[in-house]
Design a protein around this motif. Structure first.
Motif: not given
Ligand code: ADP
Ligand code: MG
Length: 200
Positions: A53-79
């Motif tokens: 379902x397109x809404x389900x797919x979109x929300x999975x993309x957003x979930x991936x983005x949230x995890x990406x920010x937490x696991x990689x982007x934020x820590x790297x920018x903080x350093x």
């Protein structure tokens, strides 16, 4: 500093992304991508493959983005690292505008609302612009059965990218993706160095 690379499939993002990592080695950049190489990223790829379902797919993309920010982007920018991401928020703003069309009244507003308050806006976005026919040729999808639908989707995606640029021109550098890879790399790495110097 957060740099993102955007453009339609076959525009040359991954080619540039890889080369930029080397060209900007003096910054020790953190090289990353969306969707990520995590179980959530796998779920996104599965949703695409199984035409969820397109809404389900979109929300999975957003979930991936949230995890990406937490696991990689934020820590790297903080350093204090330079982070370069192959696809990022704009990819959802443009592709999900197409997939959610007719399902959600105003997909772009919905997508913005879903991201608002927690995402990180890139400092610089390199947009590779290529004619849809060239992109399809490169990805080998020309002449396939779904070719016409694919061409239509990519044309809309390209147009939506241009609308995002119009709204916030200072964030974007548009590069003609039909130029030779070395040329694109030079323009892109100079743009990153320039923006970096400006921000210091
Ligand atoms: P994307 O990641 O945007 O889908 P890729 O970087 O995977 O695009 O490139 C798609 C194809 O086009 C690859 O076969 C790649 O070698 C080729 N390619 C990439 N950049 C260029 C370029 N500037 N000129 C010609 N071909 C290119
Ligand atoms: Mg790619």
């Amino acid at each position: 500093m957060l740099v993102t690379i955007e453009g339609i499939d076959g525009s040359g993002k991954s080619t540039l992304h890889q080369a930029l990592g080397t060209a900007l080695a003096d910054f020790s950049p953190v090289i990353t991508r969306e969707p990520g190489s995590t179980w959530i990223g796998d779920a996104v790829r599965r949703a695409i493959r199984e035409q969820a379902d397109p809404v389900a797919e979109a929300l999975l993309f957003v979930a991936d983005h949230a995890a990406h920010l937490r696991e990689i982007v934020r820590p790297a920018l903080a350093e204090g690292h330079l982070v370069i991401s192959d696809r990022y928020i704009d990819s959802r703003y443009v592709y999900q505008q197409v997939t959610l069309d007719g399902i959600i009244p105003d997909p772009l507003s919905w997508l913005r609302a879903v991201h608002s308050g927690w995402t990180i806006i890139p400092d610089l976005t390199i947009l590779l612009a290529v004619p849809v026919a060239v992109a399809l040729e490169r990805t080998g999808k020309r002449g396939e059965g779904e070719h016409f639908e694919q061409e239509h989707v990519l044309s809309r995606v390209q147009e939506y990218y241009m609308r995002l640029v119009e709204e916030d021109p200072s964030r974007f550098v548009i590069i003609d993706g039909t130029l030779p890879p070395e040329h694109i790399l030079r323009v892109a790495s100079e743009a990153v160095r320039f923006r970096h110097a400006e921000q210091r």
